[in-house]
Enzyme design. Structure first.
Site, PDB file in Angstrom:
ATOM      1  N   CYS A 243       4.436 -23.123  -7.008  1.00  0.00           N
ATOM      2  CA  CYS A 243       5.100 -21.917  -7.521  1.00  0.00           C
ATOM      3  C   CYS A 243       4.402 -20.624  -7.110  1.00  0.00           C
ATOM      4  O   CYS A 243       5.044 -19.680  -6.669  1.00  0.00           O
ATOM      5  CB  CYS A 243       5.286 -22.006  -9.030  1.00  0.00           C
ATOM      6  SG  CYS A 243       3.816 -21.722 -10.021  1.00  0.00           S
ATOM      7  N   HIS A 292       3.391 -20.941 -14.792  1.00  0.00           N
ATOM      8  CA  HIS A 292       4.514 -21.055 -13.853  1.00  0.00           C
ATOM      9  C   HIS A 292       5.177 -19.690 -13.767  1.00  0.00           C
ATOM     10  O   HIS A 292       5.181 -18.922 -14.729  1.00  0.00           O
ATOM     11  CB  HIS A 292       5.518 -22.106 -14.320  1.00  0.00           C
ATOM     12  CG  HIS A 292       6.551 -22.423 -13.279  1.00  0.00           C
ATOM     13  ND1 HIS A 292       6.285 -23.200 -12.184  1.00  0.00           N
ATOM     14  CD2 HIS A 292       7.859 -22.037 -13.156  1.00  0.00           C
ATOM     15  CE1 HIS A 292       7.354 -23.317 -11.440  1.00  0.00           C
ATOM     16  NE2 HIS A 292       8.333 -22.607 -12.010  1.00  0.00           N
ATOM     17  N   HIS A 304      12.391 -19.851  -7.950  1.00  0.00           N
ATOM     18  CA  HIS A 304      11.002 -20.321  -8.059  1.00  0.00           C
ATOM     19  C   HIS A 304      10.849 -21.639  -7.328  1.00  0.00           C
ATOM     20  O   HIS A 304      11.848 -22.295  -6.972  1.00  0.00           O
ATOM     21  CB  HIS A 304      10.616 -20.498  -9.528  1.00  0.00           C
ATOM     22  CG  HIS A 304      11.423 -21.552 -10.235  1.00  0.00           C
ATOM     23  ND1 HIS A 304      10.870 -22.625 -10.898  1.00  0.00           N
ATOM     24  CD2 HIS A 304      12.780 -21.722 -10.374  1.00  0.00           C
ATOM     25  CE1 HIS A 304      11.814 -23.378 -11.425  1.00  0.00           C
ATOM     26  NE2 HIS A 304      12.985 -22.851 -11.126  1.00  0.00           N
TER      27      HIS A 304
END
Length: 332
Positions: A243, A292, A304
């Protein structure tokens, strides 16, 4: 449907073909990851439906003390009532239908129960050890379909083999890390994959319709160009991203340098009350604090690098909404 971990397990263990060939009563609850796959592929179960997915649904509801009738694979009045009770207790819309949100919530509750058990681990495990800790490790490995032996608390060849497969698939090391930390990583993978399966697929054309202001247009277009790129732990290139590697690559492509880790990006950006298109949105997933992040696209969507690769997700699904920490603006 579930991808990534589930599919790789299915290709690398004899359990998958074994489970499919056995009566439900013989494996019910023994291999939850395969049960989860079946449920998520069903997408929605409602009154009158019948079959394997309904049996699994009834079993999970039974294990959570919502359903105490016969597990017969028929979604009748009592099963519908059990679903409604579960939905009510978890602040969901009470429909009596097991849609993806409800199914994922069941999986989430199940995972929370497993993680609670992991809190009882007292230390490391190693070949030859016979203990309650090994039994807990075996049960967790069985959850993912890696362990196919008896839950006997003995760290023998089957346990060793299962750990080796798990280490390879999840890039973890049971010797260097505490078992609890390693399993947290594994369970978080399962969580994210189940969450991804609850999200409505977003076509590329819908992303193109997002109205982007000023300098953010290049960032969105660059991010969008890599939809479908696979997830790779530690990945920072179009051959595979994690990520934060994805965020850094996208911003660097647009001439903006940002830190490598999610935590550092969080500290680097300027806080905003609500995100605008091009801001970075942050979530708390497998550990406390920001772990994240993705780029906000507007209308509650963000792009993402998830475990299924670079994708567009909805912030208002139950999984992401309860883990949202805030947004930061880069370059101010």
């Amino acid at each position: 449907m579930l991808n990534g971990t589930v599919e790789s397990i299915a290709k690398n263990t004899l359990l998958y073909s074994f489970v499919l060939s056995q009566p439900f009563a013989l494996y019910a609850g023994a291999y939850p990851i395969f049960e989860n796959k079946t449920l998520l592929e069903a997408e929605e179960l409602e009154y009158g439906d019948h079959g394997e997915a309904v049996r699994i649904l009834q079993y999970k509801l039974n294990e959570l003390s919502y359903y105490d009738d016969k597990i017969d694979g028929e979604l009748g009045v009592l099963t519908e009532h059990a679903i409604k009770k579960f939905q009510r207790d978890h602040n969901m819309t009470i429909t009596g239908q097991a849609n993806k949100e409800t199914i994922y919530a069941l999986i989430e509750v199940e995972i929370e129960g497993h993680l609670k058990r992991l809190e009882n681990l007292s230390g490391s495990v190693y070949p030859g050890l016979h203990s309650e800790d090994v039994k807990i490790v075996q049960e967790s490995l069985q959850y993912f379909g890696y362990y196919e032996g008896e839950i006997d608390g003995m760290y023998g060849p089957l346990t060793k083999k299962a750990i080796e497969i798990a280490e390879e698939k999840h890039d973890i090391d049971f010797q260097d890390e505490a078992p609890q930390q390693s399993f947290n990583t594994m369970y978080e993978s399962e969580r994210q994959q189940a969450a991804a399966a609850t999200q409505t697929s977003t076509k590329q054309s819908s992303i193109k319709q997002v109205q982007v202001q000023g300098g953010n247009s290049g960032i969105i277009q660059t991010a969008y160009a890599y939809v479908g790129t696979p997830y790779v732990w530690g990945g920072t290139s179009p051959s595979g991203f994690d990520c934060s590697g994805f965020l850094q690559f996208v911003y660097n492509t647009e001439g903006i340098s940002i830190p490598r880790t999610v935590t550092d990006i969080w500290n680097f950006g300027s806080p905003v009350g609500s995100p605008s298109v091009g801001d970075v949105v942050f979530f708390e997933t497998y550990k406390p604090g920001p772990s994240h992040a993705g780029i906000y696209l507007g209308d509650g969507k963000f792009i993402h690098a998830g475990l299924d690769g670079v994708e567009v997700s909805n912030m208002y699904t139950s999984y992401w909404e309860q883990r949202y920490l805030g947004a930061k603006r880069i370059g101010e």
